[in-house]
Design an enzyme around this catalytic site. Sequence first.
Site, PDB file in Angstrom:
ATOM      1  N   CYS A   1     -39.614  82.323  -5.649  1.00  0.00           N
ATOM      2  CA  CYS A   1     -39.157  81.906  -7.022  1.00  0.00           C
ATOM      3  C   CYS A   1     -38.595  83.093  -7.486  1.00  0.00           C
ATOM      4  O   CYS A   1     -37.636  83.375  -8.065  1.00  0.00           O
ATOM      5  CB  CYS A   1     -40.735  82.013  -7.402  1.00  0.00           C
ATOM      6  SG  CYS A   1     -41.923  80.802  -7.046  1.00  0.00           S
TER       7      CYS A   1
ATOM      8  N   HIS B   1     -39.817  83.934 -13.216  1.00  0.00           N
ATOM      9  CA  HIS B   1     -41.056  84.282 -12.742  1.00  0.00           C
ATOM     10  C   HIS B   1     -42.023  84.649 -13.834  1.00  0.00           C
ATOM     11  O   HIS B   1     -43.384  84.215 -13.684  1.00  0.00           O
ATOM     12  CB  HIS B   1     -40.949  84.446 -11.471  1.00  0.00           C
ATOM     13  CG  HIS B   1     -42.360  84.979 -10.569  1.00  0.00           C
ATOM     14  ND1 HIS B   1     -43.164  83.806  -9.919  1.00  0.00           N
ATOM     15  CD2 HIS B   1     -43.573  86.241 -10.283  1.00  0.00           C
ATOM     16  CE1 HIS B   1     -44.066  83.749  -9.393  1.00  0.00           C
ATOM     17  NE2 HIS B   1     -44.170  85.293  -9.444  1.00  0.00           N
TER      18      HIS B   1
END
Length: 484
Positions: free
Chosen positions: A72, A126
């Site tokens: 991510c 993220h």
Amino acid sequence: MQRFILNFLILFSFTLSSFAQKQQPNVLVFYVDDLRAELGCYGSPTAITPNINKLASEGVQFNKAYTQQAICTPSRMSTLTGLRPETLGIYSIFTPLRKVHKDVVTMPQLFKENGYKTISLGKVYHHSFDDKESWTTQFEKDGNSYLKPENIALLEKLKKEGNKNLNGPAFEDADVEDEAYKDGRVANNAIETLHKVKDEKFLMFVGLSKPHLPFNAPKKYWDLYDKNKFAIPSREKPQDAYRLALTNWGELKGYYGIPQEGDLDDDLTRTLIHGYHASVSYIDAQVGKVMKTLEDLDLRKNTMIVFMSDHGYKIGEYGAWCKHSNVEIDVRVPLIISRETSHKGRKAGVTSDALVENVDIFSTLVEVCGLEGPASDGKSLVPVIDNPNMAWDAVATSVYPRGTNIMGCTATDGQWRYTEWRDAKTHEVLAAELYEHKNSLLSFENVSGNPEYKKEEGHLKKLLESQFPRNAKPFLQNDEPRKN
């Protein structure tokens, strides 16, 4: 008379400026987490995705789009900065962008400086707090929630027992409305915000968290599928793969009820595959709601749509789960780009086999919106959006480290994937892998070193070295150490 002419010129200049501003399109990006390149429009025989399919019929579907790292944080930073993970030196989920790079110009920062309303909904970076000042409006991502009474009780029990590092179950199918889970709320917030900014220029990221674990989605989306009809993927590992090519999928093992050793049995495998599909159909419905709002507000004519994922995902293939590798199914991503409906020469309902990368999105949006952007590791996809069959890049590359001493560098030409596992400081090649992916996301035989494929390997090796020269400096390392 001179004063009249001067006033006229000022008014004319202002009119031209206003006209130019009106020509700048809005941009709406659906940024989906853990979504592999298997949807209805991509030929999946199982995924039920009518709204994403419709979007594909309104734009260009890229069949060979790739992320720069299958995790991510780095992948999202790469999209939002136009810089590769190896340029930023960030490869883990633990290091926020602004912790290291104070002066890098990000996409929302650039657009905000150029008069756009910049809007972040759900999971975009993220770390929700990363680059916060670059958003005009930010709805931070929610945490995961469980709604079934038995799961709520279980979480309370685990908490009392001191299981700080254990998540709840890996899936849930509560009989609730969409907004009871977080992606439904993201869609509602997007709809509400579109009504507020409909008369202004905007860059909006709609960050949809599913199908990231846990596979929690309303029961009606589970009911779209018959669990027993899902095939069990082959658990066979690629022959002669590098010992660190795959992982032990600790992300999934962090959820309650997942065995810590060995392969998952067929029943649990099917349940998780079922949950993944339900989650995909759930986010598909949210895409449909937001797209309908664009149409209802007459915004589609001046709004460009990008539908993308941060990386791919394994749901049992190779006996493995999650992402965190350089294999094709982890780095290939879905990507659909649909120009505003007023765009002259707009392409709709077409596919492209051009090799494109998520790092290209920044430069693409800069060109579409007529901005002057910073230096980028990517390049604008506008030519291939306008002419999907044109010749394009010869290679797409990604990275994945194993600790701080080993870097996996991988390249594809669209048919073959070649990976070198290198000493991160000296670039000495520790191992190599070559897989054919002409007709599949999977490949089970590493043919690196096989004389029969010497020509293919030599070609891919040159392509890899065009991005990762053997005489390059050590890989930049800016990651913070993990804090337990």
